[in-house]
Scaffold this active site. Structure first.
Site, PDB file in Angstrom:
ATOM      1  N   ASP B  99     182.685 120.027  57.784  1.00 34.32           N
ATOM      2  CA  ASP B  99     182.934 119.213  58.972  1.00 34.32           C
ATOM      3  C   ASP B  99     184.359 119.496  59.446  1.00 34.32           C
ATOM      4  O   ASP B  99     185.097 120.262  58.831  1.00 34.32           O
ATOM      5  CB  ASP B  99     182.676 117.735  58.679  1.00 34.32           C
ATOM      6  CG  ASP B  99     183.670 117.152  57.693  1.00 34.32           C
ATOM      7  OD1 ASP B  99     184.616 117.855  57.283  1.00 34.32           O
ATOM      8  OD2 ASP B  99     183.503 115.982  57.308  1.00 34.32           O
ATOM      9  N   SER B 100     184.728 118.881  60.550  1.00 39.14           N
ATOM     10  CA  SER B 100     185.999 119.256  61.194  1.00 39.14           C
ATOM     11  C   SER B 100     187.161 118.367  60.774  1.00 39.14           C
ATOM     12  O   SER B 100     188.307 118.635  61.099  1.00 39.14           O
ATOM     13  CB  SER B 100     185.843 119.151  62.703  1.00 39.14           C
ATOM     14  OG  SER B 100     185.631 117.788  63.065  1.00 39.14           O
ATOM     15  N   ASP B 153     186.180 116.884  66.827  1.00 38.35           N
ATOM     16  CA  ASP B 153     185.764 115.861  67.795  1.00 38.35           C
ATOM     17  C   ASP B 153     186.437 114.529  67.508  1.00 38.35           C
ATOM     18  O   ASP B 153     187.044 114.339  66.449  1.00 38.35           O
ATOM     19  CB  ASP B 153     184.248 115.674  67.729  1.00 38.35           C
ATOM     20  CG  ASP B 153     183.790 115.195  66.348  1.00 38.35           C
ATOM     21  OD1 ASP B 153     184.477 115.508  65.351  1.00 38.35           O
ATOM     22  OD2 ASP B 153     182.762 114.513  66.267  1.00 38.35           O
ATOM     23  N   ASP B 298     172.874 115.357  56.950  1.00 37.01           N
ATOM     24  CA  ASP B 298     173.688 115.234  55.737  1.00 37.01           C
ATOM     25  C   ASP B 298     174.000 113.768  55.543  1.00 37.01           C
ATOM     26  O   ASP B 298     174.068 113.011  56.517  1.00 37.01           O
ATOM     27  CB  ASP B 298     175.013 115.993  55.856  1.00 37.01           C
ATOM     28  CG  ASP B 298     176.032 115.212  56.670  1.00 37.01           C
ATOM     29  OD1 ASP B 298     175.953 115.229  57.919  1.00 37.01           O
ATOM     30  OD2 ASP B 298     176.900 114.538  56.068  1.00 37.01           O
ATOM     31  N   CYS B 336     157.668 111.340  41.021  1.00 31.81           N
ATOM     32  CA  CYS B 336     158.717 112.363  41.111  1.00 31.81           C
ATOM     33  C   CYS B 336     158.626 113.332  39.934  1.00 31.81           C
ATOM     34  O   CYS B 336     158.398 112.930  38.799  1.00 31.81           O
ATOM     35  CB  CYS B 336     160.084 111.683  41.138  1.00 31.81           C
ATOM     36  SG  CYS B 336     161.471 112.836  41.227  1.00 31.81           S
ATOM     37  N   CYS B 338     161.208 115.546  39.236  1.00 36.44           N
ATOM     38  CA  CYS B 338     162.547 116.110  39.002  1.00 36.44           C
ATOM     39  C   CYS B 338     162.872 116.107  37.502  1.00 36.44           C
ATOM     40  O   CYS B 338     162.202 115.453  36.704  1.00 36.44           O
ATOM     41  CB  CYS B 338     163.608 115.357  39.801  1.00 36.44           C
ATOM     42  SG  CYS B 338     164.215 113.843  39.035  1.00 36.44           S
ATOM     43  N   CYS B 341     163.274 112.603  36.010  1.00 40.86           N
ATOM     44  CA  CYS B 341     162.022 111.849  35.854  1.00 40.86           C
ATOM     45  C   CYS B 341     161.101 112.480  34.821  1.00 40.86           C
ATOM     46  O   CYS B 341     160.280 111.795  34.224  1.00 40.86           O
ATOM     47  CB  CYS B 341     161.329 111.705  37.205  1.00 40.86           C
ATOM     48  SG  CYS B 341     162.179 110.503  38.263  1.00 40.86           S
ATOM     49  N   HIS B 367     168.531 112.595  40.538  1.00 41.13           N
ATOM     50  CA  HIS B 367     167.207 112.135  40.982  1.00 41.13           C
ATOM     51  C   HIS B 367     167.187 111.847  42.482  1.00 41.13           C
ATOM     52  O   HIS B 367     166.244 112.220  43.189  1.00 41.13           O
ATOM     53  CB  HIS B 367     166.760 110.888  40.221  1.00 41.13           C
ATOM     54  CG  HIS B 367     165.644 110.195  40.931  1.00 41.13           C
ATOM     55  ND1 HIS B 367     164.346 110.656  40.904  1.00 41.13           N
ATOM     56  CD2 HIS B 367     165.637 109.132  41.777  1.00 41.13           C
ATOM     57  CE1 HIS B 367     163.591 109.895  41.678  1.00 41.13           C
ATOM     58  NE2 HIS B 367     164.347 108.969  42.219  1.00 41.13           N
TER      59      HIS B 367
END
Lengths: 404, 404
Positions: B99-100, B153, B298, B336, B338, B341, B367
């Site tokens: 990001d800026s 910005d 994001d 899930c 993952c 899990c 997770h």
């Protein structure tokens, strides 16, 4: 090698060089090559290091520790028993050793009261009054279902005088017998939450020829007094255990004194059983005590020092806080092949530490454990190839040579 | 698809359903399927999650964020440039978006002063006076060498009145032009530390047909005023960017207002460029804004809420502090797959959290990211198979159905 068909633990020496032994410890949850370093998983987690990392090739920890004192307070043995024991509760599938709580209670200082029956103490968390005895410790460790259980002992400061050390050693000897008795009852009653029934072990690796029950280690005390140490060893061996530990070291005594006690004691310990030096130590300590006949070690320093920004390397310790690393693209240890050193620079780890990012502790703990475990791997190879004397000299020389 | 031979970024839409698009973003560091969720790596680390985990199959994050503001203060762009850019500094090899600094400076409130030239602000760490402008932000992002750079910005609170929002939007439009100019100079001067020369990319995957240079995104502002949003979009598109972002949402406005702004704006954004909704949001927000035409997202909530003991699940949020989980052997989310899990129970994660173990944050962050990234995987599949309308209804219904 002892006849393992009725045993909880198998043990055989594969090679010797001087006092050093390279061996193989068979537990119901896998074979462990010795000398071995056991990472400490106080509360059911080796702080900051996931089990997947501990199992990966660069660490490949075959056994970790759990602390009875800490798990007694949080989450409590009822919770862990209800969840099927510490293995199923945490998801760790390899071998587990639990200490008895004796050492942790000892470090509570004036928050505890020792009597023949056991120790009353106040929880360091909420001040709640608690009680540990040989019987309670065995019961808690049965609920945890660890693969190796430690007898309940009293641990004194390293500088304890002869009289106090004798009384304490004798108490420990009586507690050893009570531990053994209660432990055997619990095994008979199948109270062990980690019990593996024959044929129930998916890999079958560890269980082959073993009883599937917990193993029990006795602990030798006696502070720094060689006569008391010898007597303690005799009385502990008389009770009979699957392995023998040296307790009460690395508790404030001078380092040469520690080495002297180990040197005097280890060769007297039963050759047909594994020898475990509790709570020790630095990489130098491990190598030096292997030379004196020790097979097993545990210590919090790889993870604790990692959390405090210190990396152990083949050339000594590296403090990541030091500004000299701020743009250093080299790994923590140029001789290390762990996942952290393969990917990350000193500059990055330093940045994470300075910024308070938890990844700093994660990466430093991982690297430090890799260094300890790799050192032991190299120790084992050296003993097996008859090269340990040279290895030891070079290792100590290199680690004192300083970082470049 | 735009002619990628001269482009920093390739983009093509593979499927559409209503306003939703499934596409493919080609960066110099790999192809990214969209809609995509980008984990936030504020200080060069996605808090608590190692890169190895982010790359593993259950997460497979193709792009992560870095924050210019935070990296400007620590370790500073000089250090990162000296270490060869953010990729080489951190060891992250996949795509990076930075990001800026505009949004972070905005959140400093009364510690900043905005003028035409740029923003003077005091560091939240040591109070040191700092300065960011379109030019400085481009220079810092060139030193970071990220693959996607954001224009500088100004960001206002969601409730900003029309007059203030207009002035700010106009300032952002002038800053967009200055960002573009300085960015182009820096690319011409090869100041980009992350530059990939043709043929230098080991895998070659991302670079094929691309310039190997950084890409630059413009940001549409205008608070919640649709006329200002439209004008901002026109003025930003006039400058010309590789992609367009919606900034200034999820900053205090009501959720229906946020959805309304996205619904009104996204369809007007260039169809031949990716659309990025900054700082959003919950799983429901992602699905709802994909339906409105957004390709990239994001947000810090998977990791931040994870550190605070909250798990996102297919049936809504789970608070691990809740005593009802203390002996619950089920995984955080039964749906899930993952790594967390597959291995750990609610009881264990709760225990770690209650005991203050950092592994709690590590596991919950992992997770939660897995849940966000898997949701986006399923969103992409749904759009590509023409099933997104049904998926969206079922997803929202299920997530509101409550944990069992």
């Amino acid at each position: 090698m002892s006849d393992a068909s009725e045993e909880a633990l198998g043990w055989r020496v594969l090679a010797r060089e001087g006092g050093a032994r390279a061996g193989e410890l068979q537990t119901r949850r896998g074979v462990i090559e010795t000398p071995v370093f056991m990472p400490v998983g106080t509360l059911g987690t080796v702080k900051g290091v996931r089990f997947e990392e501990l199992e990966a090739e660069d660490l490949d920890a075959r056994i970790i520790l759990g602390n009875t004192y800490h798990l007694l307070l949080r989450p409590g043995p009822e919770v862990i028993r209800a969840c099927g024991g510490l293995h199923r509760f945490t998801g760790w599938r390899r071998a587990l050793l639990t200490d008895s709580g004796g050492f942790q209670v000892f470090s509570l200082a004036d928050m505890r009261r020792v009597a023949e029956e056991g120790v009353k103490f106040r929880s360091h968390i909420d001040g709640r009054l608690c009680f540990l005895s040989p019987e309670v410790s065995m019961e808690v460790q049965a609920a945890l279902g660890s693969d190796i259980v430690m007898a309940f002992d009293e641990c004194l400061p390293g500088q304890a005088a002869h009289e106090a050390a004798r009384a304490s050693m004798e108490l420990t000897a009586r507690w050893a017998r009570r531990s053994r008795t209660r432990f055997d009852e619990l095994q008979r009653d199948s109270a062990d939450a980690g019990r593996i029934e024959e044929g129930a072990n998916a890999s079958g690796e560890g269980l082959k020829g073993l009883s599937g029950r917990q193993a029990l280690f006795g602990i030798v005390q006696g502070a720094t007094h060689s006569d008391l140490r010898r007597e303690s060893l005799e009385r502990t061996a008389e009770v009979g255990f699957d392995g023998y530990a040296i307790g009460g070291l690395s508790v404030g005594e001078e380092k040469p004194v520690m080495y002297e006690v180990v040197e005097g004691l280890a060769p007297l310990m039963p050759d047909e059983r594994p020898r475990y030096l509790m709570g020790v130590g630095t990489p130098e300590d491990l190598v030096e005590c292997v030379a004196r006949g020790v097979d097993m070690f545990d210590c919090v320093i790889p993870t604790r020092n990692g959390r405090n920004g210190q990396a152990f390397t083949s050339r000594g310790r590296l403090n990541v806080k030091n500004a000299q690393w701020s743009q250093d693209a080299r790994p923590l240890d140029e001789a290390c092949a762990c996942a952290v050193c393969r990917r990350h620079s000193r500059a990055y780890v330093r940045h994470l530490y300075m910024a308070g990012e938890m990844l700093a502790a994660v990466l430093l703990s991982h690297h430090n454990l890799a260094f300890f475990l790799d050192t032991m791997r190299r120790v084992r190879q050296a003993i097996r190839s008859g090269d340990f004397t040279r290895f030891r000299l070079e290792f100590i020389e290199r680690i004192n040579s300083g970082l470049v």
